[in-house]
Motif scaffolding. Structure first.
Motif, PDB file in Angstrom:
ATOM      1  N   UNK A   1       0.840  -1.192   0.000  1.00  6.79           N
ATOM      2  CA  UNK A   1       0.000   0.000   0.000  1.00  6.79           C
ATOM      3  C   UNK A   1       0.877   1.244   0.000  1.00  6.79           C
ATOM      4  N   UNK A   2       0.470   2.226  -0.779  1.00  3.61           N
ATOM      5  CA  UNK A   2       1.285   3.437  -0.928  1.00  3.61           C
ATOM      6  C   UNK A   2       1.490   4.151   0.409  1.00  3.61           C
TER       7      UNK A   2
ATOM      8  N   UNK B   1      15.617  -5.220  -0.518  1.00  2.00           N
ATOM      9  CA  UNK B   1      14.735  -4.490  -1.434  1.00  2.00           C
ATOM     10  C   UNK B   1      15.552  -4.061  -2.644  1.00  2.00           C
ATOM     11  N   UNK B   2      15.211  -4.619  -3.810  1.00  2.00           N
ATOM     12  CA  UNK B   2      15.961  -4.321  -5.028  1.00  2.00           C
ATOM     13  C   UNK B   2      15.421  -3.085  -5.726  1.00  2.00           C
ATOM     14  N   UNK B   3      14.123  -3.049  -5.956  1.00  3.83           N
ATOM     15  CA  UNK B   3      13.509  -1.903  -6.644  1.00  3.83           C
ATOM     16  C   UNK B   3      12.143  -1.615  -6.043  1.00  3.83           C
ATOM     17  N   UNK B   4      11.739  -0.363  -6.165  1.00  2.00           N
ATOM     18  CA  UNK B   4      10.388   0.063  -5.787  1.00  2.00           C
ATOM     19  C   UNK B   4       9.741   0.587  -7.054  1.00  2.00           C
ATOM     20  N   UNK B   5       8.599   0.016  -7.425  1.00  2.00           N
ATOM     21  CA  UNK B   5       7.943   0.360  -8.688  1.00  2.00           C
ATOM     22  C   UNK B   5       7.523   1.820  -8.760  1.00  2.00           C
ATOM     23  N   UNK B   6       7.117   2.204  -9.960  1.00  2.00           N
ATOM     24  CA  UNK B   6       6.666   3.589 -10.183  1.00  2.00           C
ATOM     25  C   UNK B   6       5.223   3.641 -10.675  1.00  2.00           C
ATOM     26  N   UNK B   7       4.590   2.482 -10.855  1.00  2.00           N
ATOM     27  CA  UNK B   7       3.206   2.437 -11.321  1.00  2.00           C
ATOM     28  C   UNK B   7       2.287   2.084 -10.162  1.00  2.00           C
TER      29      UNK B   7
ATOM     30  N   UNK C   1      -1.320   1.060  -8.707  1.00  2.65           N
ATOM     31  CA  UNK C   1      -2.551   0.403  -9.129  1.00  2.65           C
ATOM     32  C   UNK C   1      -3.572   0.463  -8.005  1.00  2.65           C
ATOM     33  N   UNK C   2      -4.836   0.511  -8.383  1.00  7.92           N
ATOM     34  CA  UNK C   2      -5.917   0.548  -7.404  1.00  7.92           C
ATOM     35  C   UNK C   2      -6.600  -0.806  -7.367  1.00  7.92           C
ATOM     36  N   UNK C   3      -6.703  -1.404  -6.174  1.00  9.30           N
ATOM     37  CA  UNK C   3      -7.397  -2.672  -5.981  1.00  9.30           C
ATOM     38  C   UNK C   3      -8.683  -2.425  -5.214  1.00  9.30           C
ATOM     39  N   UNK C   4      -9.676  -3.244  -5.482  1.00  8.22           N
ATOM     40  CA  UNK C   4     -10.927  -3.179  -4.737  1.00  8.22           C
ATOM     41  C   UNK C   4     -10.866  -4.182  -3.604  1.00  8.22           C
ATOM     42  N   UNK C   5     -10.798  -3.683  -2.370  1.00  4.52           N
ATOM     43  CA  UNK C   5     -10.671  -4.568  -1.224  1.00  4.52           C
ATOM     44  C   UNK C   5     -11.665  -4.160  -0.146  1.00  4.52           C
ATOM     45  N   UNK C   6     -11.948  -5.101   0.707  1.00  4.25           N
ATOM     46  CA  UNK C   6     -12.800  -4.815   1.848  1.00  4.25           C
ATOM     47  C   UNK C   6     -14.272  -4.853   1.489  1.00  4.25           C
ATOM     48  N   UNK C   7     -15.109  -4.905   2.530  1.00  7.38           N
ATOM     49  CA  UNK C   7     -16.545  -4.970   2.319  1.00  7.38           C
ATOM     50  C   UNK C   7     -17.083  -3.694   1.690  1.00  7.38           C
ATOM     51  N   UNK C   8     -16.462  -2.573   1.980  1.00  8.34           N
ATOM     52  CA  UNK C   8     -16.938  -1.307   1.431  1.00  8.34           C
ATOM     53  C   UNK C   8     -16.544  -1.115  -0.010  1.00  8.34           C
ATOM     54  N   UNK C   9     -15.625  -1.955  -0.503  1.00  8.00           N
ATOM     55  CA  UNK C   9     -15.201  -1.823  -1.891  1.00  8.00           C
ATOM     56  C   UNK C   9     -14.341  -0.600  -2.138  1.00  8.00           C
ATOM     57  N   UNK C  10     -13.741  -0.068  -1.069  1.00 10.19           N
ATOM     58  CA  UNK C  10     -12.896   1.115  -1.216  1.00 10.19           C
ATOM     59  C   UNK C  10     -11.628   0.766  -1.983  1.00 10.19           C
TER      60      UNK C  10
ATOM     61  N   UNK D   1      -4.770   1.896  -3.111  1.00 10.11           N
ATOM     62  CA  UNK D   1      -3.681   2.072  -4.064  1.00 10.11           C
ATOM     63  C   UNK D   1      -2.445   1.330  -3.584  1.00 10.11           C
ATOM     64  N   UNK D   2      -1.850   0.543  -4.497  1.00  7.22           N
ATOM     65  CA  UNK D   2      -0.671  -0.257  -4.153  1.00  7.22           C
ATOM     66  C   UNK D   2       0.397  -0.084  -5.216  1.00  7.22           C
ATOM     67  N   UNK D   3       1.609  -0.427  -4.835  1.00  3.02           N
ATOM     68  CA  UNK D   3       2.739  -0.341  -5.745  1.00  3.02           C
ATOM     69  C   UNK D   3       3.621  -1.572  -5.528  1.00  3.02           C
ATOM     70  N   UNK D   4       4.230  -2.063  -6.600  1.00  5.78           N
ATOM     71  CA  UNK D   4       5.027  -3.285  -6.503  1.00  5.78           C
ATOM     72  C   UNK D   4       6.426  -2.995  -5.959  1.00  5.78           C
ATOM     73  N   UNK D   5       6.828  -3.792  -4.978  1.00  3.76           N
ATOM     74  CA  UNK D   5       8.173  -3.738  -4.414  1.00  3.76           C
ATOM     75  C   UNK D   5       8.842  -5.081  -4.711  1.00  3.76           C
ATOM     76  N   UNK D   6      10.058  -5.030  -5.257  1.00  8.36           N
ATOM     77  CA  UNK D   6      10.783  -6.254  -5.603  1.00  8.36           C
ATOM     78  C   UNK D   6      11.885  -6.498  -4.590  1.00  8.36           C
ATOM     79  N   UNK D   7      11.899  -7.706  -4.045  1.00  6.38           N
ATOM     80  CA  UNK D   7      12.908  -8.111  -3.054  1.00  6.38           C
ATOM     81  C   UNK D   7      13.753  -9.219  -3.666  1.00  6.38           C
ATOM     82  N   UNK D   8      15.058  -9.035  -3.709  1.00  5.62           N
ATOM     83  CA  UNK D   8      15.960 -10.072  -4.196  1.00  5.62           C
ATOM     84  C   UNK D   8      16.318 -11.010  -3.045  1.00  5.62           C
TER      85      UNK D   8
END
Length: 337
Positions: free
Chosen positions: A191-192, A218-224, A226-235, A238-245
């Motif tokens: 999560x951002x 932690x190798x890289x932290x993404x720059x894109x 993305x919004x996921x629909x989570x939880x009962x409220x559907x809120x 926003x998340x971002x990909x983190x790469x761990x070597x």
């Protein structure tokens, strides 16, 4: 064929004197393979670009054809033969055109283009084109000395073929295969709001499906984002990909893909006193305290231990660092279940 580098082959390398980083990739790889590429011009050198190899061949063939045609069709001249003319007159023929124009079938000579070599550039020299020919012959390509775009694929390092997309008989314009890095890594959607505690180079612990742990970074932290629909409220979250070597390749050698857990170590302290977070009590005047597990009734219920103010430090894995004048190692405190 695969060359290592950061600049892809985006053009046909067929013009002697061409300058660019793609040419440096070709030069470095051929040299690493043991081919003598000759001397490469140093940065700041001014080189002249000649015509492409194909055009040079055409231009060389043109004059002999024009001369032969001229011999067959030219009318007798009333002037003295060429051997009897003076030096100045001998440099002109026919309608006063220079001999250089005649060798180009009546076309004006194309001036050479001058290019300055920059840091990181390579130059398509005769020595390099000769090395390309020798390499082409060794790998079964027609030894032309011209490097086509389709002759090599440039990657930053060694890659692993993860999927073959093409079948025998498919169009060459379609995707042939997919590649991935040879080293294994873990991709975590974070999560951002939590990114402030994660930094490149930070140590991490990867918990594998069998419960064993292995160290990572932690190798890289993404720059894109993305919004996921989570939880009962559907809120939308926003998340971002983190790469761990993964440091120990042997620990994951038998795993191609699997769900894992990752713990990020943003800070570490040793020799501190810690209690469960549930032991903290918020004070009305501000701050926190813990209740010492003192005085119990006959029924075993708490008789209300003494409150001791504490200063809090790091929070990690359900524990919190505490300190204070009346806090000592070995004390027992009450905590919520």
């Amino acid at each position: 064929m695969v060359f290592y580098g950061s600049t892809p082959m985006y053009r046909r390398l067929d013009t002697p004197g061409s300058v660019g980083r793609d040419i440096r990739v070709a030069a470095d790889n051929l040299k690493a393979l043991g081919y003598d590429i000759g001397q490469q011009p140093a940065p700041g050198t001014v080189v002249q670009q000649r015509e492409p190899v194909d055009q040079q061949t055409s231009a060389d063939a043109g004059p002999s054809t024009a001369a032969e045609t001229g011999q067959d069709t030219a009318e007798p001249s009333s002037g003295p033969p060429p051997s009897a003319r003076g030096d100045d007159a001998g440099q002109e023929t026919g309608a006063g055109k220079p001999a250089e124009d005649q060798t180009r079938a009546g076309q004006s000579p194309t001036p050479a283009r001058q290019v300055t070599v920059k840091e990181g550039d390579g130059v398509l020299t005769e020595g390099l084109m000769s090395a390309i020919k020798r390499w082409q012959k060794s790998v079964g390509i027609e030894p032309t000395g011209v490097l086509e775009i389709s002759d090599v694929v440039v990657t930053r390092s060694a890659v692993r073929v993860s999927e073959v997309s093409a079948q025998t008989g498919d169009a060459a314009a379609n995707d042939l295969l997919s590649v991935s890095a040879t080293t294994k890594s873990v991709h975590i959607p974070v999560e951002t709001l939590d990114l402030g505690t994660i930094k490149a180079g930070q140590q991490a612990t990867v918990v594998l499906p069998d419960g064993t742990e292995t160290a990572g970074e932690v190798a890289t932290i993404g720059t894109t984002i993305k919004a996921d629909q989570e939880g009962e409220s559907g809120t939308g979250v926003t998340k971002i990909n983190v790469t761990v070597s993964v440091d120990d390749a042997e620990a994951v050698k038998d795993i191609d893909a699997a769900p894992v857990q990752v713990r990020f170590e943003s800070e570490a302290k040793k020799g501190v006193l810690a209690v469960p977070v549930g032991a903290l009590l918020a004070l009305r005047e501000g701050g926190y305290a813990v209740r010492l597990a003192e005085g119990r009734s006959a029924e075993g219920r708490s008789a209300g231990g003494r409150l001791v103010p504490v200063d809090t430090g790091m929070f990690a894995r359900g524990l919190v660092e505490i300190s204070g004048e009346d806090i000592a190692e070995g004390m027992k405190v009450e905590a919520t279940a």
